[in-house]
Design an enzyme around this catalytic site. Sequence first.
Site, short mmCIF file in Angstrom:
data_model
loop_
_atom_site.label_atom_id
_atom_site.label_comp_id
_atom_site.label_asym_id
_atom_site.label_seq_id
_atom_site.Cartn_x
_atom_site.Cartn_y
_atom_site.Cartn_z
N LYS A 67 15.13 -1.96 7.56
CA LYS A 67 14.23 -2.85 6.83
C LYS A 67 14.71 -4.29 7.03
CE LYS A 67 11.85 0.44 4.62
NZ LYS A 67 10.37 0.57 4.56
N LYS A 107 15.65 3.21 11.89
CA LYS A 107 14.85 2.04 11.48
C LYS A 107 15.60 1.26 10.42
CE LYS A 107 10.78 2.42 9.26
NZ LYS A 107 9.42 2.99 9.18
N HIS A 130 3.67 7.44 9.51
CA HIS A 130 4.45 6.99 8.36
C HIS A 130 4.77 8.21 7.50
CE1 HIS A 130 4.26 5.64 3.98
NE2 HIS A 130 5.35 5.07 4.44
N ALA A 131 6.00 8.27 7.00
CA ALA A 131 6.34 9.34 6.06
C ALA A 131 7.31 8.80 5.03
CB ALA A 131 6.89 10.56 6.79
N GLY A 132 7.95 9.71 4.30
CA GLY A 132 8.76 9.30 3.16
C GLY A 132 7.96 9.53 1.89
N ASN A 143 7.57 -4.62 6.08
CA ASN A 143 6.76 -4.32 4.88
C ASN A 143 5.84 -5.47 4.47
OD1 ASN A 143 9.40 -2.34 4.12
ND2 ASN A 143 7.37 -1.52 3.71
N GLU A 184 7.53 -3.35 12.54
CA GLU A 184 6.54 -2.59 11.75
C GLU A 184 6.04 -3.45 10.58
OE1 GLU A 184 7.85 1.34 10.83
OE2 GLU A 184 6.78 1.43 8.93
N TYR A 220 8.38 6.52 -7.38
CA TYR A 220 7.58 7.42 -6.55
C TYR A 220 6.79 8.42 -7.38
CZ TYR A 220 9.80 5.83 -2.18
OH TYR A 220 10.20 5.10 -1.10
N ASP A 257 11.36 -3.04 10.19
CA ASP A 257 10.19 -2.88 9.32
C ASP A 257 10.19 -4.00 8.29
OD1 ASP A 257 8.24 -2.09 7.54
OD2 ASP A 257 9.08 -0.09 7.17
N ASP A 309 -1.11 7.72 7.99
CA ASP A 309 -0.56 8.18 6.70
C ASP A 309 -1.44 9.34 6.25
OD1 ASP A 309 1.13 6.89 4.09
OD2 ASP A 309 -0.56 8.18 3.61
N GLU A 319 0.55 2.34 7.68
CA GLU A 319 0.70 3.03 6.40
C GLU A 319 -0.19 2.44 5.32
OE1 GLU A 319 5.02 1.86 5.97
OE2 GLU A 319 4.45 1.75 3.87
N GLU A 324 8.35 9.73 11.30
CA GLU A 324 9.36 9.20 10.39
C GLU A 324 9.92 10.33 9.51
OE1 GLU A 324 7.93 6.05 7.84
OE2 GLU A 324 9.99 5.34 7.49
#
Lengths: 406, 406
Positions: B192, B190, B323-325, B222, B246, B7, B220, B296, B273, B354
């Site tokens: 994945k 949620k 969308h967050a994180g 992805n 998602e 990140y 989700d 986003d 996102e 989120e």
Amino acid sequence: MNPDPDYSAAYVVLRADDGHEGHGFTFTIGRGNDICCAAIEALSEHVIGTDVDGPAGLGDLYRRLTHDSQIRWLGPEKGVMHLAAAAIVNAAWDLASRRAGLPLWRYLSALTPEEVVACVDWRYLSDALTPDEALAILRAAEPGRAERVAELERDGYPAYTTSPGWLGYSDEKVVRLAREAVAEGYTQIKLKVGADLEDDRRRFAAAREAVGPDVRIAVDANQRWDVAEAIAWTSALAEFDPWWIEEPTSPDDILGHAAIRKALSPIKVATGEHVHNRVMFKQLLQAGAVDFVQIDSARVAGVNENLAILLLAAKFGVPVCPHAGGVGLCELVRHLSMFDYTSVSASLDDRVIEFVDHLHEHFLDPAVVKGGRYLAPAAPGYSAEMKRESLQRYAYPDGPEWSGNA
Amino acid sequence: MNPDPDYSAAYVVLRADDGHEGHGFTFTIGRGNDICCAAIEALSEHVIGTDVDGPAGLGDLYRRLTHDSQIRWLGPEKGVMHLAAAAIVNAAWDLASRRAGLPLWRYLSALTPEEVVACVDWRYLSDALTPDEALAILRAAEPGRAERVAELERDGYPAYTTSPGWLGYSDEKVVRLAREAVAEGYTQIKLKVGADLEDDRRRFAAAREAVGPDVRIAVDANQRWDVAEAIAWTSALAEFDPWWIEEPTSPDDILGHAAIRKALSPIKVATGEHVHNRVMFKQLLQAGAVDFVQIDSARVAGVNENLAILLLAAKFGVPVCPHAGGVGLCELVRHLSMFDYTSVSASLDDRVIEFVDHLHEHFLDPAVVKGGRYLAPAAPGYSAEMKRESLQRYAYPDGPEWSGNA
């Protein structure tokens, strides 16, 4: 829309241990070219020290460049990173076809259907085209392939010219250049439109009168309009019989293009030079949004992604008429259209490659158009290599053209 | 799809002559972050020395950044250059709202409908939403606005949590975290999915049993699937009552999402996102491709473009669930959803932001969730500012975390 282009390219040279080189580039119109160079540097870790020869290796390289999971976050498959991937992928194909001693279009034409299919990234395409369907398209084109190769080497491939129609030319210049184009053998020309409707009508009328009813005149709006404006403006040009309207609106607007095409029929709709990847082309075809697919050699991720787009267009029966001009785009796209003819669509119907007559002097194997047709390139490679003198003179920021020592 | 995220953020500080600062960033997952930084440097000529205060100035800045004709060639409005524009635009709004002494969501909520409309780039949107329609939406939300501001300051805004559902967690851990989330007040979690169907079924069954039938469980993927695979895989999870699926496929695939939504109804479809601009969101809404729009804060060009997307979603009656994180996305998007509630949709129905509980410790005004609701930020600005110590420690490549002197 592009009032001050400063034609530029982010240029890649791959050097192989056997002494061969591969040259490739992506085209920009100035600012941001150095960001594409930085992106190419960032992607180079996927290339340096690897073997990229042969169609399987070229498919692997393309997928490594476009599926790097951290880089993918910046797209996926669009913008600066995708332009950078294009430059590297194109250089790798240049290298591979030089090693084979063939011009790229002949190197591609010698691949088996299975080898071509292995070059494509099939993810996200299967609702429109499966690998098996692609194999069937390629196999159906095998009969007559050798004859079409010979035909291209003899007769070349049809071209059209944008040279008469730039905004800012006087009516007299448009008329003179349009007549010259027809005299040179072109059967299609293109005019830029969208700045002022009365100017467009007057110039189009003059051009149509100059060339007569049988020469196709395409018009190009370079993304200027919203949907309703595109329909109204183009309708106001209909009496002059436009062959296609190019880039009527945002290149992202699939549904917008579909609405425009439906409203304007029988005027045809073309787009593609800014369509950023195979998933977008898939949808333009699925939505019935375009009559012509205008591939670009350096916006999508090079040869591999264009193979997917050629196959998608063939599946939907839509002719591919490449975007060219810029720096070196004419040099590259002729290879893709010629492969399309030998091995995919097997047709020249309504197919033409754009030709713009500038900057060819910088290339070792420049595009040549005679009698309104692109001659088939014969030198090994993808014709991407620029002359050493040009590379040195125009290198940014230290070349003499930039540093003031020219 | 994102196996090794690291990140990262490309971080911008604007310094004004009056001593105020504006902080902004765009989020990446590692490689390519430095290319975003280079892109921000390239765009800085549009910022340095200019006045960016007030909504009109912010609208002008946004349009300068996204319509620079040479930079536009690299997109338009997508990829690295658009991420860079996001960082700068976000910083400019941080500066403006700090100067006004208001948290961004309150600064936005105090704008007139005309000021909001002037912040939007309307090109390419008029076939779905006109400025007049946007004004009507904003005016319709004026009654009760002050009460909704007070309600948010008192009660916060609903959140959901992704924390229980990462791939790689054991079933026991998923169950424990899901129970904890419900105990903390969340009514939506949620999971994945998409790596292995039997794993997904087992984990989903365990989570559903743990939380009971009344807690919403979104899943989700992805972007892992093609269209047919998305339909088959999600259908195989239907018995566990997924609230939404998602990112079932490519974020570019508008028609693919529409086909998936049609096939899976009543399971809902969410994406956003990675949807790169307002023209793409417009089409997702026009095509009936999504039940939820996941904005986003830093993928599209910051606050201005998100205003357009909020207005488009309101026009089509589709809830926005950001969308967050990542790094700092929770800090930013809460402002956008709170403005949506006070001034655009005026509704909380089915709307959740989120929440992912990591990296908040680096921010001066971190996101706080209590009882399953985001508290309303009260400090002036857009909450984008990181602690000086964090900026220094993690600066690439010379910060002590990178140079080995930590």
